[in-house]
Design an enzyme around this catalytic site. Structure first.
Site, PDB file in Angstrom:
ATOM      1  N   TRP A  51       0.951  -1.067   0.097  1.00 48.93           N
ATOM      2  CA  TRP A  51       0.093  -0.072  -0.076  1.00 48.93           C
ATOM      3  C   TRP A  51       0.857   1.164  -0.020  1.00 48.93           C
ATOM      4  O   TRP A  51       1.952   1.223   0.707  1.00 48.93           O
ATOM      5  CB  TRP A  51      -0.730   0.152   1.303  1.00 48.93           C
ATOM      6  CG  TRP A  51      -1.223   1.357   1.636  1.00 48.93           C
ATOM      7  CD1 TRP A  51      -0.733   2.267   2.470  1.00 48.93           C
ATOM      8  CD2 TRP A  51      -2.608   1.775   1.372  1.00 48.93           C
ATOM      9  NE1 TRP A  51      -1.607   3.250   2.537  1.00 48.93           N
ATOM     10  CE2 TRP A  51      -2.844   3.170   2.016  1.00 48.93           C
ATOM     11  CE3 TRP A  51      -3.809   1.206   0.632  1.00 48.93           C
ATOM     12  CZ2 TRP A  51      -3.802   3.908   2.157  1.00 48.93           C
ATOM     13  CZ3 TRP A  51      -5.037   2.131   0.824  1.00 48.93           C
ATOM     14  CH2 TRP A  51      -5.146   3.227   1.380  1.00 48.93           C
TER      15      TRP A  51
ATOM     16  N   ASN B 156       0.042   5.736   0.339  1.00 50.75           N
ATOM     17  CA  ASN B 156      -0.296   7.086   0.396  1.00 50.75           C
ATOM     18  C   ASN B 156       0.316   8.153   0.202  1.00 50.75           C
ATOM     19  O   ASN B 156       1.053   8.217  -1.063  1.00 50.75           O
ATOM     20  CB  ASN B 156      -1.474   7.205   1.426  1.00 50.75           C
ATOM     21  CG  ASN B 156      -1.005   6.744   3.019  1.00 50.75           C
ATOM     22  OD1 ASN B 156      -0.687   5.828   3.285  1.00 50.75           O
ATOM     23  ND2 ASN B 156      -1.227   8.118   3.650  1.00 50.75           N
ATOM     24  N   ASP B 157       0.287   9.226   1.020  1.00 45.24           N
ATOM     25  CA  ASP B 157       0.785  10.538   0.570  1.00 45.24           C
ATOM     26  C   ASP B 157       2.298  10.503   0.021  1.00 45.24           C
ATOM     27  O   ASP B 157       3.277   9.830   0.609  1.00 45.24           O
ATOM     28  CB  ASP B 157       0.912  11.357   1.789  1.00 45.24           C
ATOM     29  CG  ASP B 157      -0.383  11.272   2.760  1.00 45.24           C
ATOM     30  OD1 ASP B 157      -1.263  10.703   2.351  1.00 45.24           O
ATOM     31  OD2 ASP B 157      -0.274  11.798   3.645  1.00 45.24           O
TER      32      ASP B 157
ATOM     33  N   TRP C 248      -3.978   0.227   4.163  1.00 42.38           N
ATOM     34  CA  TRP C 248      -3.429   1.186   5.098  1.00 42.38           C
ATOM     35  C   TRP C 248      -2.837   0.402   6.428  1.00 42.38           C
ATOM     36  O   TRP C 248      -3.617  -0.661   6.940  1.00 42.38           O
ATOM     37  CB  TRP C 248      -4.043   2.365   5.362  1.00 42.38           C
ATOM     38  CG  TRP C 248      -3.430   3.516   6.224  1.00 42.38           C
ATOM     39  CD1 TRP C 248      -2.432   4.539   5.807  1.00 42.38           C
ATOM     40  CD2 TRP C 248      -3.131   3.609   7.594  1.00 42.38           C
ATOM     41  NE1 TRP C 248      -1.956   5.270   6.450  1.00 42.38           N
ATOM     42  CE2 TRP C 248      -2.507   4.823   7.718  1.00 42.38           C
ATOM     43  CE3 TRP C 248      -3.869   2.865   8.747  1.00 42.38           C
ATOM     44  CZ2 TRP C 248      -2.155   5.412   9.098  1.00 42.38           C
ATOM     45  CZ3 TRP C 248      -3.496   3.520  10.005  1.00 42.38           C
ATOM     46  CH2 TRP C 248      -2.720   4.534  10.310  1.00 42.38           C
TER      47      TRP C 248
ATOM     48  N   ASP D  98       2.167  16.310   9.943  1.00 43.58           N
ATOM     49  CA  ASP D  98       2.469  16.484   8.634  1.00 43.58           C
ATOM     50  C   ASP D  98       3.189  17.739   8.489  1.00 43.58           C
ATOM     51  O   ASP D  98       2.971  18.770   7.871  1.00 43.58           O
ATOM     52  CB  ASP D  98       1.303  16.496   7.800  1.00 43.58           C
ATOM     53  CG  ASP D  98       0.366  15.163   7.895  1.00 43.58           C
ATOM     54  OD1 ASP D  98       0.736  14.224   8.247  1.00 43.58           O
ATOM     55  OD2 ASP D  98      -0.869  15.300   7.675  1.00 43.58           O
TER      56      ASP D  98
ATOM     57  N   GLU E 236      -5.287  18.339   6.907  1.00 41.10           N
ATOM     58  CA  GLU E 236      -4.172  17.411   6.930  1.00 41.10           C
ATOM     59  C   GLU E 236      -3.120  17.774   5.764  1.00 41.10           C
ATOM     60  O   GLU E 236      -3.685  18.678   4.687  1.00 41.10           O
ATOM     61  CB  GLU E 236      -4.672  15.879   6.254  1.00 41.10           C
ATOM     62  CG  GLU E 236      -5.255  15.183   7.459  1.00 41.10           C
ATOM     63  CD  GLU E 236      -5.474  13.943   7.032  1.00 41.10           C
ATOM     64  OE1 GLU E 236      -5.184  12.773   7.824  1.00 41.10           O
ATOM     65  OE2 GLU E 236      -6.280  13.471   5.879  1.00 41.10           O
TER      66      GLU E 236
HETATM   67  C1  FRU Z   1      -2.974  11.968   4.926  1.00 40.38           C
HETATM   68  C2  FRU Z   1      -2.617  11.304   6.142  1.00 40.38           C
HETATM   69  C3  FRU Z   1      -1.745  12.327   6.889  1.00 40.38           C
HETATM   70  C4  FRU Z   1      -0.693  11.132   7.640  1.00 40.38           C
HETATM   71  C5  FRU Z   1      -0.712  10.042   6.769  1.00 40.38           C
HETATM   72  C6  FRU Z   1      -0.639   8.687   7.442  1.00 40.38           C
HETATM   73  O1  FRU Z   1      -3.334  11.255   3.841  1.00 40.38           O
HETATM   74  O2  FRU Z   1      -3.704  10.896   6.857  1.00 40.38           O
HETATM   75  O3  FRU Z   1      -2.281  13.264   7.879  1.00 40.38           O
HETATM   76  O4  FRU Z   1       0.313  11.934   8.201  1.00 40.38           O
HETATM   77  O5  FRU Z   1      -2.042  10.147   5.926  1.00 40.38           O
HETATM   78  O6  FRU Z   1      -0.556   7.656   6.397  1.00 40.38           O
END
Ligand code: FRU
Length: 494
Positions: free
Chosen positions: A35, A37-38, A62, A161, A215
């Protein structure tokens, strides 16, 4: 951290062995498996562009966050790098959350990130504890954790973040917070040595009282203005806006060190598609402001999660600019044209009413550049069917002349979530659509980046055609070019 990183690599290797290629991107950054994400830590360091990302190496959902890593000399061809960070200290026990990276005067890369802990050690039921941490690196590959720099005031539920930049002799850090009265805020800290950070002020509070947490805030200059990107948690669906489980947007204003951000515009979506979240920007050595977003979803199951061994990718890198109306433009960076392999030029022509014109018989990774004279067009919609398979399933991208909007419609998409998303069209007789189709996604750039739409699109089996389609009228095409695109990976994964 060595042991944790070795285990993480084993996790990825196990998933990679089973990876299904049908929707795995060829020209978007994704983890080898697992997986993501950011985007995190975007930077230019040691002669290479560094892209890190939130990564769960043990599954397609996640989970405890690591920082995955890829690097490139030119933003076009990418090298896989070992996983850079794993949870390994008490402060990041349950996740190395999002953050940014900057180069210090000592020649090291400074990665600022959020250390995340669940208070009960398992889930959010009793809240969390989030702190801003630092890890430094000589080579961008291996990091030494330096511990906690900014503690969370008692009682705040969201505090994460960090995005760091430098102006003169001062370093600035912003991150998102949920205030004691549940308002979404951007907090600002400053430092002169990159290690000791002092609270400066709340730089920005979202005027929308529904937004309780912002975020991934990113704050950067564009021309003579400052822009804040952020991802508010809480706002309700509103017409075409805030339709996704998670939505990213921007405000434009003025700001000077030691002050608050004076907002000049309303909050607007950065991208109108189904999947665009947590964007981060950085400044390239030649002064461009470049953004990557996360193309994924926390809330809606993704078709690749079931059996494909991976989930989530980044958008293509986009160069940002502001126009005189403080409107944000985002277009693929120029370098991406180097991915083009074969090009077919259809020239100028008129498509008769109610026609489907085949452009590509099998477009796995293609770019379509279409320019239409709307004054000479009578078709109700100027449509492109992409990912069209023999069974008739397709994703429909169109300019809708009745609505005055550009839309991605997944009503007939092969797999996964359906629904449509739509961006406003500002008018003008010359419509330009640039559409990037990868194996599992579509990105639409309207009029050179005036608006963008980004969505997953998971086609059925077999060849994936691209067609131009007209409805109850003709289309006056000024130009139409289709490029096949190559891969961004320097080496095959297996
Ligand atoms: C945004 C978020 C951030 C956090 C991260 C955790 O997508 O929720 O705020 O740091 O992903 O994976």
């Amino acid at each position: 951290m060595k042991e944790q990183l070795e285990r993480a690599e084993q996790g990825v290797a196990a998933l990679l062995a089973e990876r299904n290629e049908r929707w795995y991107p060829t020209f978007h950054i994704a983890a080898k498996a697992g997986w993501i994400n950011d985007p995190n830590g975007l930077s230019y360091f040691n002669g290479r562009y560094q892209v890190y990302f939130q990564h769960h190496p043990f599954g397609t959902q996640w989970g405890p966050m690591h920082w995955g890593h890829v690097s490139s000399e030119d933003l076009v061809t990418w090298r896989r790098e070992p996983i850079a960070m794993a949870p390994s200290i008490e402060a990041d026990r349950d996740g190395v959350f999002s953050g940014s990276a900057v180069v210090g005067d000592d020649g090291k890369l400074y990665a600022y990130y959020t250390g995340h802990r669940w208070r009960n050690g398992i889930n959010e039921d009793e809240g969390n504890l989030q702190v801003q941490c630092l890890a430094t690196s000589q080579d961008g590959l291996t990091f030494e954790k330096q511990g906690v720099l900014v503690e969370c005031p008692e009682g705040l539920l969201h505090f994460r973040d960090p995005k760091v930049w430098r102006m003169g002799d001062t370093w600035y850090m912003v991150f998102g917070a949920c205030s004691a009265d549940k308002r979404g805020q951007v907090w600002g800290y400053t430092s002169t040595d990159m290690l000791n950070w002092e609270f400066d002020r709340v730089i920005f509070q979202d005027p929308n009282p529904d937004a309780y947490m912002l975020e991934c805030p990113d704050m950067f200059p564009l021309g003579d203005k400052w822009v804040i990107f952020y991802c508010p948690m809480g706002p309700k669906k509103n017409g075409y806006e805030a339709r996704n489980g998670h939505n990213a947007g921007y405000v434009v204003g003025t700001w000077a060190p030691g002050g608050v951000f004076e907002q000049l515009t309303d909050f607007r979506p950065i991208d109108w598609g189904h999947q665009f979240y947590a964007p981060q920007t950085f400044e390239s050595p030649d002064g461009r402001r470049i953004a990557y977003g996360w193309l994924g979803s926390f809330t809606i199951p993704v078709a690749t999660q079931e059996a494909d061994g991976w989930c989530g990718q980044l958008t293509v890198p986009r160069e940002l600019s502001l126009d005189a109306d403080n409107h944000l433009w985002a277009r693929p960076i120029d370098e991406l044209t180097r991915l083009r392999t074969e090009t077919t030029d259809f020239g100028a022509f008129e498509l008769d009413a109610n026609q489907d014109k085949l452009l590509v018989a099998d477009g796995q990774a293609v770019e379509i550049e279409l320019e239409v004279d709307l004054a000479a067009t009578t078709s109700e919609r100027v449509g492109l069917n992409v990912h069209k398979t023999a069974d008739g399933r397709a994703t429909f991208v169109c300019y809708d002349d009745l609505a005055g909007r550009v839309t991605i419609d997944r009503r007939d998409t092969g797999h996964g979530d359906r629904g449509y998303r739509s961006a406003p069209y500002s008018g003008g007789d010359i419509l330009k659509l640039r559409v990037l189709v990868d194996r599992g996604s579509v990105e639409v750039f309207v009029n050179d980046g005036e608006e963008t739409l980004t969505s997953f699109s998971f086609p059925c089996e077999g060849a994936r055609a691209v067609e131009l389609t007209s409805e109850s009228g003709t289309i006056a095409v000024n130009s139409l070019v289709v490029h096949q695109l190559g891969t961004i990976w320097a080496e095959p994964d297996r």
